[in-house]
Design a protein around this motif. Structure first.
Motif, short mmCIF file in Angstrom:
data_model
loop_
_atom_site.label_atom_id
_atom_site.label_comp_id
_atom_site.label_asym_id
_atom_site.label_seq_id
_atom_site.Cartn_x
_atom_site.Cartn_y
_atom_site.Cartn_z
N THR B 69 -0.50 -24.96 21.33
CA THR B 69 0.16 -24.26 20.23
C THR B 69 -0.59 -24.23 19.17
O THR B 69 -0.95 -23.06 18.33
CB THR B 69 1.42 -24.93 19.67
N VAL B 70 -1.27 -25.62 18.70
CA VAL B 70 -2.14 -25.71 17.48
C VAL B 70 -3.55 -24.97 17.88
O VAL B 70 -3.80 -24.14 16.86
CB VAL B 70 -2.60 -27.08 17.54
N LEU B 71 -3.97 -24.50 18.77
CA LEU B 71 -5.01 -23.81 19.14
C LEU B 71 -4.79 -22.42 19.01
O LEU B 71 -5.52 -21.71 18.47
CB LEU B 71 -5.65 -23.95 20.56
N PHE B 72 -3.48 -22.06 19.46
CA PHE B 72 -3.21 -20.51 19.18
C PHE B 72 -3.04 -20.30 17.84
O PHE B 72 -3.32 -19.08 17.35
CB PHE B 72 -1.86 -20.31 19.84
N GLN B 73 -2.42 -21.25 16.99
CA GLN B 73 -2.37 -21.03 15.50
C GLN B 73 -3.78 -20.64 15.08
O GLN B 73 -4.05 -19.90 14.14
CB GLN B 73 -1.70 -22.10 15.07
N CYS B 74 -4.64 -21.73 15.57
CA CYS B 74 -6.34 -21.67 14.98
C CYS B 74 -6.65 -20.27 15.45
O CYS B 74 -7.21 -19.65 14.68
CB CYS B 74 -7.19 -22.66 15.81
N TYR B 214 -1.13 -17.45 25.48
CA TYR B 214 -1.31 -16.95 24.16
C TYR B 214 -2.75 -17.38 23.78
O TYR B 214 -3.39 -16.41 23.22
CB TYR B 214 -0.38 -17.16 23.31
N TYR B 215 -2.83 -18.54 23.84
CA TYR B 215 -4.27 -19.03 23.23
C TYR B 215 -5.49 -18.32 24.02
O TYR B 215 -6.45 -17.90 23.22
CB TYR B 215 -4.39 -20.56 23.43
N LEU B 217 -4.96 -15.26 25.33
CA LEU B 217 -5.37 -14.05 24.95
C LEU B 217 -6.01 -13.79 23.64
O LEU B 217 -6.80 -13.16 23.62
CB LEU B 217 -3.71 -13.66 24.94
N VAL B 218 -5.52 -14.79 22.72
CA VAL B 218 -6.12 -14.57 21.40
C VAL B 218 -7.64 -14.93 21.45
O VAL B 218 -8.56 -14.23 20.72
CB VAL B 218 -5.29 -15.48 20.34
N LEU B 219 -8.13 -15.96 22.27
CA LEU B 219 -9.53 -16.12 22.46
C LEU B 219 -10.23 -14.98 22.95
O LEU B 219 -11.27 -14.89 22.53
CB LEU B 219 -9.67 -17.37 23.35
N THR B 220 -9.78 -14.30 23.97
CA THR B 220 -10.37 -13.09 24.60
C THR B 220 -10.46 -12.08 23.51
O THR B 220 -11.63 -11.37 23.29
CB THR B 220 -9.32 -12.81 25.66
N VAL B 221 -9.36 -11.73 22.64
CA VAL B 221 -9.49 -10.88 21.47
C VAL B 221 -10.71 -11.34 20.72
O VAL B 221 -11.41 -10.28 19.99
CB VAL B 221 -8.22 -10.92 20.68
N ILE B 222 -10.67 -12.63 20.32
CA ILE B 222 -11.69 -12.99 19.09
C ILE B 222 -12.93 -12.61 19.70
O ILE B 222 -13.98 -12.12 18.93
CB ILE B 222 -11.49 -14.48 19.00
N GLN B 283 4.16 -13.94 20.39
CA GLN B 283 4.44 -15.15 20.72
C GLN B 283 5.51 -15.77 20.00
O GLN B 283 6.39 -16.63 20.78
CB GLN B 283 3.05 -16.17 20.32
N ALA B 284 5.74 -15.58 18.82
CA ALA B 284 6.85 -16.38 17.73
C ALA B 284 8.06 -16.10 18.37
O ALA B 284 9.07 -16.78 18.31
CB ALA B 284 6.70 -16.12 16.48
N ASN B 285 8.41 -14.59 18.95
CA ASN B 285 9.41 -14.09 19.19
C ASN B 285 10.38 -13.99 17.94
O ASN B 285 11.75 -13.32 18.46
CB ASN B 285 10.37 -15.20 20.25
N PHE B 286 10.19 -14.33 16.82
CA PHE B 286 11.30 -14.16 15.58
C PHE B 286 10.20 -14.16 14.46
O PHE B 286 9.20 -14.82 14.37
CB PHE B 286 11.93 -15.54 15.78
#
Lengths: 314, 397
Positions: B69-74, B214-215, B217-222, B283-286
């Motif tokens: 979760t922390v890494l996804f936020q990062c 999600y992490y 995914l976001v890493l790939t996008v980065i 990810q957050a759903n809300f």
């Protein structure tokens, strides 16, 4: 629209009161900007410390949120005392911010954006430090002045609090204007604002002038903090954020770096917010302030009175 | 002090020079190894396999929040920092309301994909909720458009005026989102936002409540975004941005259409911010109005400048640090078994690292900027300029 017409007197008076508080805080932003070309983000948290300074002063005299109202004379005395304490406290903290966060960067001639980050850092330190110190609690403000209208002319009513706020604010602004325009120190400030290096060559101690500017900004914020305490009736460690934002907007509205502009901008912003919230609903109070600001900047990109602190525009 | 600093500089230059001298194949190899390392970061097993000490408390692992979760936020902060780096770092435009574009992206995905969104429940503008992947390009396009619309009037302003207007813009978006009876549903927010698509072999969705996918995914996008931005800033567009940053009037005189390129920078940054918001919403759903506070815009700006404006690596480092360091400070109390509370004069005070983390973070910001005003990992050209300024200061004093 009807609400605006019917409530016009009330809205004007509350708008002026709110605007006076914005204006006092805006003076701090504009002074520092005029001299250093720097948005002092920590100023809002200096203001926040002032709101606590007032509450601590009153509680030292045994007044808390539930205590009965003191007599009018006593209240005025307590308010004056709180203003002195809060102003000194804010002045000290403002100078601390300058010495710890900005002066070392100036010594290294750092790029302007680096100042922005230390400003944000200082803002975090002050607000989070206060948060830890007060356990993130909300503190009520003791009731001071009576709430009945003091006098009314037709449908124009003024409460003692509103009168005090506006009177104190005007007094402070006049005093500041006199100080900057008429005294030796004021001339130093204007000289550094105009051209820091030349002023230094002429024998102005630049660092001392800058410290003085932070001190004055802090004093103004402290006065505003007491007035805002009484208006809002409570305070918290993050109370500075919104007022700081509005005050900064007010400073820009009037022309940042321009003292009279900051006063004018603050009052206009307070009025615009109150009129606007009568027309569009109170939910949009903050929206209107920024909308006015953006529209104005599109047509007058340097604010209402232009930017100058004794500056001959090049 | 100076000695340590010069030695450290020599060491750094030595490392980068050695890396530059490597044959291309080894360079790519090293980069691939590094990327694999990044993908392995959230696995607790990975640290245990490395045999890192301290038993249950692994030094880099965060204990209060799941590491993934922390890494996804990062990750989404890094994306935001990359976007803002274009605006602040390359084009030199001070944007204090960058999180507003994040909000545009997140709300677009939320309103289009959630069955609870008022588009379907009240207004009946659309038949059925869209999948996340279809809403994503719309979200990016809308935030790009928001960037252009905002940039069109305000980019004629300079410096600090631009700062306050962008700040006001972010506040205005938040206030609009706060209206309960409008489409964004205020603080009640929009729930049941769609997750990104994809199924595991056993038919369960990949993107559910575990943060790891999600992490990744976001890493790939980065990684994709880094290539894109890297090529962009080496092109004519990037050179124009740097010219505007260095001296806008000179750039204009040399025939750079500054206004056009400033809007470009603004729009590109906004698009990336919106992308980040869309990923986060998935990810957050809300989402609700209180998600988007001004502090976050300021945190992103701090990330860019802390890392080193004008450098992709610096933006990534900064985006990582502003989330990771506070989170890690929360864990540190557990690692060393520090007390959570003290009593002073009968009043309990919370002195846990969780409570004080932003206080420490503020101190870190000040200290880093005093000793490295150019940021931790600056762009070489900017670092040289800043060195020059420092010398001027010495002469002046």
């Amino acid at each position: 629209m009807n609400e605006l017409i019917n409530g016009f007197p009330v809205l004007t008076v509350t708008g002026l009161t709110q605007g006076a508080i914005y204006a006092l805080v805006a003076l701090g932003y504009t002074l520092v900007y005029g001299v250093l070309r720097l948005i002092n983000f920590a100023h809002s948290d200096v203001f926040m410390i002032g709101t606590f300074g007032a509450i601590w002063t009153w509680s030292a005299f045994g007044f808390d949120a539930n205590s009965p109202r003191p007599s009018v004379g006593g209240a005025l005395g307590l308010i004056a005392l709180a203003i002195v304490v809060a102003a000194i406290l804010c002045g000290i903290f403002a100078m601390l911010v300058e010495v710890t966060a900005y002066r070392p960067l100036r010594a290294r001639n750092a790029p302007p954006l680096a100042f922005l980050i230390t400003a944000i850092g200082a803002s975090f330190v002050l607000s989070e430090g206060m948060a830890a110190f007060t356990n993130r609690r909300q503190f009520g403000v003791p009731a001071m002045l009576p709430t009945d209208p003091l006098f009314s002319i037709g449908s124009w009513q003024v409460t003692p609090l509103q009168l005090t706020t506006i009177a104190v604010a005007i007094l402070m602004m006049v005093a500041l204007d006199w100080f900057v325009q008429r005294t030796k120190f004021g001339r130093g400030i204007r000289a550094v604002a105009q051209d820091a290096n030349t002023a230094a060559l002429m024998g102005v101690n630049k660092n001392r002038v800058i410290l003085l500017v932070f001190l004055i900004g802090g004093l103004m914020a402290g006065v505003a903090a007491v007035l805002s305490d009484m208006k809002a009736a409570s305070t918290r460690f993050n109370v500075g954020f919104l007022i700081g934002l509005k005050a900064f907007a007010a400073a820009v509205l009037g022309g940042i770096g321009n003292l009279r502009g900051a006063a004018l901008g603050g009052i206009l912003l307070g009025l615009a917010e109150n009129y606007g919230s009568a027309v569009f609903g109170t939910n949009f109070r903050d929206f209107i302030g920024f909308l006015v600001l953006i529209l104005l900047l599109m047509f007058r990109p340097t604010g209402l009175l232009g930017e100058s602190l004794g500056r001959a525009r090049a | 002090m100076t000695d340590v600093r010069t030695r450290w500089r020599d060491f750094r230059h030595g490392v980068s020079a050695r890396f530059d001298r490597l044959p291309k194949a080894s360079k790519i190899g090293l980069i691939v190894v590094f990327i694999v390392f990044l993908y392995a970061l959230p696995n607790k097993g990975f640290y245990e396999y490395l045999g890192l000490p301290l038993g249950e408390y692994i030094p880099l692992y965060t204990t209060r929040n799941d590491m993934a979760t922390v890494l996804f936020q990062c990750g989404y902060y890094i994306l935001l920092a990359l976007g803002l780096n274009i605006v602040v770092g390359y084009a030199g435009l001070l944007d204090l309301g960058f999180f507003g574009f994040f909000a545009v992206g997140a709300y677009t995905v939320a309103t289009l994909t959630s069955p609870r969104s008022k588009i379907f429940t009240e207004y009946n503008w659309l038949e059925s909720p869209w999948p996340w992947l279809v809403a994503l390009p719309i979200a990016i396009a809308l935030s790009l458009l928001a960037g252009v619309i905002l940039g069109w009037p305000v980019l004629r302003l300079r410096g600090d005026y631009l700062a306050i207007v962008t700040l006001g813009f972010a506040e205005m978006i938040r206030i609009v989102a706060q209206q309960n009876d409008w489409i964004f549903n205020g603080d009640r927010g929009i729930s049941e936002i769609a997750h990104p698509p994809g199924k595991n072999a056993d038919g369960s969705p990949i993107f559910a409540f575990d943060a790891k996918p999600y992490y990744w995914l976001v890493l790939t996008v980065i990684i994709g975004m880094v290539f894109l931005i890297r090529n962009l800033v080496r092109s004519r567009v990037g050179r124009a941005w740097v010219a505007i940053r260095e001296d806008e009037d000179a750039a204009e005189l040399m025939g750079v259409p500054t206004y056009k390129f400033k809007i470009w920078a603004f729009a590109m940054g906004a698009g990336i911010g919106g992308f980040s918001g869309a990923l986060w919403a998935g990810q957050a759903n809300f989402v609700n109005a209180s998600t988007f506070r001004l502090e976050q815009s300021i945190l992103v700006l701090a990330a860019v400048l802390l890392g080193g404006a004008g450098n992709i690596g610096g933006a990534i480092l900064g985006g990582f640090l502003v989330i990771y360091v506070p989170e890690w400070l929360r864990s540190i109390g557990d690692v060393f078994g520090l007390p959570e509370n003290v009593r002073i004069a009968g009043e309990p005070y919370d002195i846990s690292a969780t409570n004080l983390r932003y206080l420490f973070f503020g101190i870190i910001l000040i200290v880093v900027m005093i000793f490295r005003p150019q940021g931790l990992w600056p762009n070489r050209r900017r670092a040289a300029e800043i060195k020059d300024r420092e010398k001027e200061a010495m002469v002046g004093a």
